[in-house]
Write an enzyme that holds these catalytic residues in place. Structure first.
Site, mmCIF file in Angstrom:
data_model
loop_
_atom_site.group_PDB
_atom_site.id
_atom_site.type_symbol
_atom_site.label_atom_id
_atom_site.label_comp_id
_atom_site.label_asym_id
_atom_site.label_seq_id
_atom_site.Cartn_x
_atom_site.Cartn_y
_atom_site.Cartn_z
ATOM 1 N N HIS A 1 -3.683 -4.960 0.457
ATOM 2 C CA HIS A 1 -3.179 -5.403 1.763
ATOM 3 C C HIS A 1 -3.338 -6.917 1.916
ATOM 4 C CE1 HIS A 1 -2.260 -1.714 4.047
ATOM 5 N NE2 HIS A 1 -3.182 -1.144 3.298
ATOM 6 N N GLU B 1 -2.029 -8.723 4.101
ATOM 7 C CA GLU B 1 -1.910 -9.078 5.522
ATOM 8 C C GLU B 1 -3.177 -8.826 6.328
ATOM 9 O OE1 GLU B 1 -0.881 -4.645 5.709
ATOM 10 O OE2 GLU B 1 -1.133 -6.248 4.251
ATOM 11 N N CYS C 1 0.840 -1.200 0.000
ATOM 12 C CA CYS C 1 0.000 0.000 0.000
ATOM 13 C C CYS C 1 0.881 1.258 0.000
ATOM 14 C CB CYS C 1 -0.974 -0.031 1.165
ATOM 15 S SG CYS C 1 -2.299 1.208 1.008
#
Length: 236
Positions: free
Chosen positions: A174, A176, A90
């Protein structure tokens, strides 16, 4: 043997960034909160012991005039010259692009929620992943121009979603994020009630389950780190 990874946490204040990245990376990690002035050592120095680098998201813009961003720009250029495998997520994706010669701009809108990303090129970072996959997004800036020599790897309607320059990688999404983090992000955004309701509606059991495919990026990145042979002429 596990790889050693320097996590560059560019988020500001208390955020889930450290928890999410240390959980997602099956490696020995050290976290540097760069927004608090904690910069990792340089690759040419005696304190350097890392096989790779991961750069987190942030609430700032990469073009903001903060001292720590200027310091980190110099540092990441050293990392690039030293040919250290790096993954920017990001803000980290945008930061790598800008630091290495690309251009980042304000989109004038916010991409937020679970979205579809379309691969544009074959690359080991996306090995064993679908041509199109689901991932969580939260950004209002985008990479408008890639650095010279960079290859676009993925895109959606908002623009470039991934690129590669040598073994420096950026992903706008993202990989994660879990459900808890997605809800935390939306809860901390200044949104109209209508927009908040619409974005929250994207957090479904189906979208959360589908987004687990995006976590493959971490496994693939560590695989690249494990097999990488740094080019001659590196800083160390």
């Amino acid at each position: 043997m596990n790889q050693t990874i320097a996590i560059v946490d560019a988020s500001v204040g208390e955020t889930p960034a450290e928890r999410n990245l240390t959980r997602s990376l099956d490696a020995e990690t050290t976290v540097y909160k760069v927004s608090d002035g904690h910069l990792p050592p340089v690759p040419a120095g005696g304190d350097w012991r890392y096989d790779g680098v991961v750069i987190s998201g942030s609430q700032t813009s990469v073009y903001d005039d903060h001292g720590w961003i200027h310091d980190l720009t110099s540092w990441v250029r050293d990392v690039h010259r030293a040919d250290v495998p790096t993954l920017g997520i990001c803000w980290g994706h945008q930061f790598l692009a800008q630091s290495l010669g690309g251009r980042v701009v304000d989109m004038g809108e916010h991409e937020l929620g679970y979205r579809t990303v379309h691969r544009r090129d074959e690359d080991p970072l996306f090995a064993d992943m679908s041509p199109s996959f689901t991932a969580f997004q939260t950004h209002s800036d985008r990479v408008a121009e890639l650095p010279a020599g960079a290859v676009e790897l993925a895109r959606n309607q908002y623009g470039i979603q991934a690129f590669r320059l040598g073994t420096r990688y950026g992903v706008q999404f993202h990989p994660e994020y879990d459900r808890e983090t997605a809800e935390w992000v939306i809860g901390n955004k200044d949104l109209t009630d209508e927009r908040r309701e619409a974005v929250t509606a994207t957090i479904t059991d189906e979208s959360v389950a589908a987004a687990r495919e995006a976590t493959t990026v971490f496994e693939n990145f560590l695989g690249l780190v494990a097999t990488h042979q740094r080019r001659p002429g590196r800083l160390d």
